[in-house]
Design an enzyme around this catalytic site. Structure first.
Site: not given
Ligand code: IMP
Ligand code: MG
Length: 176
Positions: A42, A97-98, A101, A103, A105-106, A151, A164
């Site tokens: 992403g 990171e893209d 959401d 948090g 993952t980060l 989304f 993408r």
């Molecule tokens: P987190 O761990 O919930 O913060 O999610 C982060 C990951 O979820 C991002 O790296 C995206 O791959 C995916 N993600 C979260 N929201 C979206 C969205 O609105 N569109 C596409 N991917 C998303």
């Molecule tokens: Mg991602």
């Protein structure tokens, strides 16, 4: 395309915001080396566009994680599929990171990178969806845009690996 994509942030708006962020990053790391760590896939588009706006001594590395989820929901369990190629010990790192959401993952990635003792670790995201946050205390140092809980796709972000390549950010309206 079978889904309708409603534009939320234009390519011009992204370009303008990235210039501002690049300026802040330059001021932070002026005269120093910086390793850009992109989260595959992403962050690719953001990373390449931002890098070309940085007048700094940068290197590229990539990390790939998966979150054991389906297309729109993440489970919170992070698996590292591909780790960094080079050591970041004692180095300045900008984790790119893209979107942030929940948090999760980060937060996992930050802990993973901090274990290598970088000199400095900063985080840059294009998008922030604060309404969805589950992990407290993870605040990106550089954020492109704060968006509502929709989304979105484009500019690196996908829906089931599609969209993408779109040069703008758009909301997915599913046609089912
Ligand atoms: P987190 O761990 O919930 O913060 O999610 C982060 C990951 O979820 C991002 O790296 C995206 O791959 C995916 N993600 C979260 N929201 C979206 C969205 O609105 N569109 C596409 N991917 C998303
Ligand atoms: Mg991602």
């Amino acid at each position: 395309m079978s889904d309708t994509i409603k534009q939320m942030i234009s390519a011009d708006e992204i370009d303008k915001r990235l210039r501002e962020i690049a300026q802040e990053v330059k001021e932070e790391f002026v005269g120093e080396e910086l390793i850009l760590v992109g989260v595959l896939k992403g962050a690719i588009v953001l990373m390449t566009d931002l890098a070309r706006k940085l007048d700094l001594d940068v290197e590229f590395d990539f990390i790939e994680v998966s979150s054991y989820g389906n297309a729109t929901e993440t489970s919170g369990v992070i698996k590292i599929n591909k780790d960094l190629k080079h050591s970041i010990t004692g180095k300045n790192v900008l984790l790119i990171e893209d979107i942030i959401d929940t948090g999760l993952t980060l937060n996992s990635l930050r802990n993973h990178l901090l274990a290598q003792n970088p000199a400095k670790l900063k985080i840059c995201v294009l998008l922030d969806k604060p309404d969805r946050r589950e992990v407290e205390g993870i605040v990106p140092d550089y954020t492109g845009f704060t968006i509502p809980d929709k989304f979105v796709v484009g500019y690196g972000l996908d829906y089931a690996q599609k969209y993408r390549h779109l040069p703008y950010i758009g909301e997915v309206i599913l046609n089912s």
